[in-house]
Design an enzyme around this catalytic site. Sequence first.
Site, PDB file in Angstrom:
ATOM      1  CE  LYS A   8      -2.174   1.829   3.875  1.00  0.00           C
ATOM      2  NZ  LYS A   8      -1.307   2.890   4.339  1.00  0.00           N
ATOM      3  CE  LYS A  13       4.385   1.061  -3.019  1.00  0.00           C
ATOM      4  NZ  LYS A  13       3.690   1.671  -1.898  1.00  0.00           N
ATOM      5  CE  LYS A  39       5.440   9.193  -2.337  1.00  0.00           C
ATOM      6  NZ  LYS A  39       5.574   8.082  -1.339  1.00  0.00           N
ATOM      7  CG  ASP A 126      -2.910   2.154  -1.754  1.00  0.00           C
ATOM      8  OD1 ASP A 126      -3.294   2.129  -0.587  1.00  0.00           O
ATOM      9  OD2 ASP A 126      -1.806   2.619  -2.103  1.00  0.00           O
TER      10      ASP A 126
HETATM   11  P1  ADP Z   1       6.209   3.821  -0.443  1.00  0.00           P
HETATM   12  O1  ADP Z   1       7.224   3.688  -1.519  1.00  0.00           O
HETATM   13  O2  ADP Z   1       5.593   2.507  -0.067  1.00  0.00           O
HETATM   14  O3  ADP Z   1       5.164   4.844  -0.741  1.00  0.00           O
HETATM   15  P2  ADP Z   1       8.400   4.925   1.080  1.00  0.00           P
HETATM   16  O4  ADP Z   1       9.449   3.895   0.874  1.00  0.00           O
HETATM   17  O5  ADP Z   1       8.501   6.184   0.294  1.00  0.00           O
HETATM   18  O6  ADP Z   1       6.947   4.292   0.892  1.00  0.00           O
HETATM   19  O7  ADP Z   1       8.375   5.229   2.645  1.00  0.00           O
HETATM   20  C1  ADP Z   1       7.539   6.219   3.207  1.00  0.00           C
HETATM   21  C2  ADP Z   1       8.265   6.872   4.370  1.00  0.00           C
HETATM   22  O8  ADP Z   1       8.445   5.939   5.417  1.00  0.00           O
HETATM   23  C3  ADP Z   1       9.663   7.390   3.992  1.00  0.00           C
HETATM   24  O9  ADP Z   1       9.853   8.637   4.593  1.00  0.00           O
HETATM   25  C4  ADP Z   1      10.590   6.351   4.597  1.00  0.00           C
HETATM   26  O10 ADP Z   1      11.829   6.899   4.950  1.00  0.00           O
HETATM   27  C5  ADP Z   1       9.808   5.905   5.830  1.00  0.00           C
HETATM   28  N1  ADP Z   1      10.142   4.530   6.230  1.00  0.00           N
HETATM   29  C6  ADP Z   1      10.078   3.401   5.467  1.00  0.00           C
HETATM   30  N2  ADP Z   1      10.443   2.311   6.166  1.00  0.00           N
HETATM   31  C7  ADP Z   1      10.750   2.743   7.424  1.00  0.00           C
HETATM   32  C8  ADP Z   1      11.202   2.111   8.636  1.00  0.00           C
HETATM   33  N3  ADP Z   1      11.401   0.785   8.711  1.00  0.00           N
HETATM   34  N4  ADP Z   1      11.420   2.907   9.712  1.00  0.00           N
HETATM   35  C9  ADP Z   1      11.222   4.242   9.664  1.00  0.00           C
HETATM   36  N5  ADP Z   1      10.806   4.896   8.571  1.00  0.00           N
HETATM   37  C10 ADP Z   1      10.561   4.176   7.462  1.00  0.00           C
HETATM   38 MG    MG Z   2       7.296   4.603  -3.354  1.00  0.00          MG
END
Ligand code: ADP
Ligand code: MG
Length: 267
Positions: A8, A13, A39, A126
């Site tokens: 999601k 991811k 994104k 999602d």
């Molecule tokens: P997605 O690609 O699924 O939308 P992101 O990888 O961009 O999500 O992560 C969203 C936010 O959560 C980022 O700011 C990332 O640094 C933070 N984040 C991801 N995994 C962790 C974790 N294990 N601990 C703390 N922050 C995290």
């Molecule tokens: Mg992402």
Amino acid sequence: MKIAVYGKGGIGKSTTSCNISIALARRGKKVLQIGCDPKHDSTFTLTGFLIPTIIDTLQSKDYHYEDVWPEDVIYKGYGGVDCVEAGGPPAGAGCGGYVVGETVKLLKELNAFYEYDVILFDVLGDVVCGGFAAPLNYADYCIIITDNGFDALFAANRIAASVREKARTHPLRLAGLVGNRTSKRDLIDKYVEACPMPVLEVLPLIEDIRISRVKGKTLFEMAESEPSLDYVCEFYLNIADQLLARPEGVVPKEVPDRELFSLLSDF
Ligand code: ADP
Ligand code: MG
């Protein structure tokens, strides 16, 4: 090997993908990461900036594929990982699947698609309509990122259903779940009991991972100057090693929605 990472929005991811990509490169593999989320920030922590998307580049060349060069769309990231961002369809119109299809077509035209040991697709999960499921057509393995909450596990279950559907016609397997940003795993364990699949790793909330996004660096790059972060890299190396061992994986059988609601709630 082609790997599709699903989960999601906001679940981690891209963070997980970038760090797994480097972990695979550390194991000697030539790796390409393709961001398939509209994104278009999938590869941000690998390159340190928002690279131009395939769709924007194609549009600027009036879809003349022959005018696009590899260096227009493939960027070098940290640790030798190559990076591509597919980009998004126009908001409210178009289709995410079309964008991924164009991306793969262009990479094939550039003779880049078969050059890599590993291609990792980072995909928003999602809604897994036919369009968002498109990367599964190319994948050997799917990995699902989830936390220990209802929404991410609900999305995981939808993704599992898409894998089951695609596995009817493709040699696709679900490698397993990666728990992220959670120290608890009771709901994850309940879910995998109902829908059996491996749990590859569970990462807690780690402040330095949050900071890595702000710094535009992966944990591997941060660990160069802060060896105390090596333990975080080990989580990602462990996932990479499991994938490189070509696990059997599963063709999941998703839980019906209503059952999932009662399974994951207290009433
Ligand atoms: P997605 O690609 O699924 O939308 P992101 O990888 O961009 O999500 O992560 C969203 C936010 O959560 C980022 O700011 C990332 O640094 C933070 N984040 C991801 N995994 C962790 C974790 N294990 N601990 C703390 N922050 C995290
Ligand atoms: Mg992402």
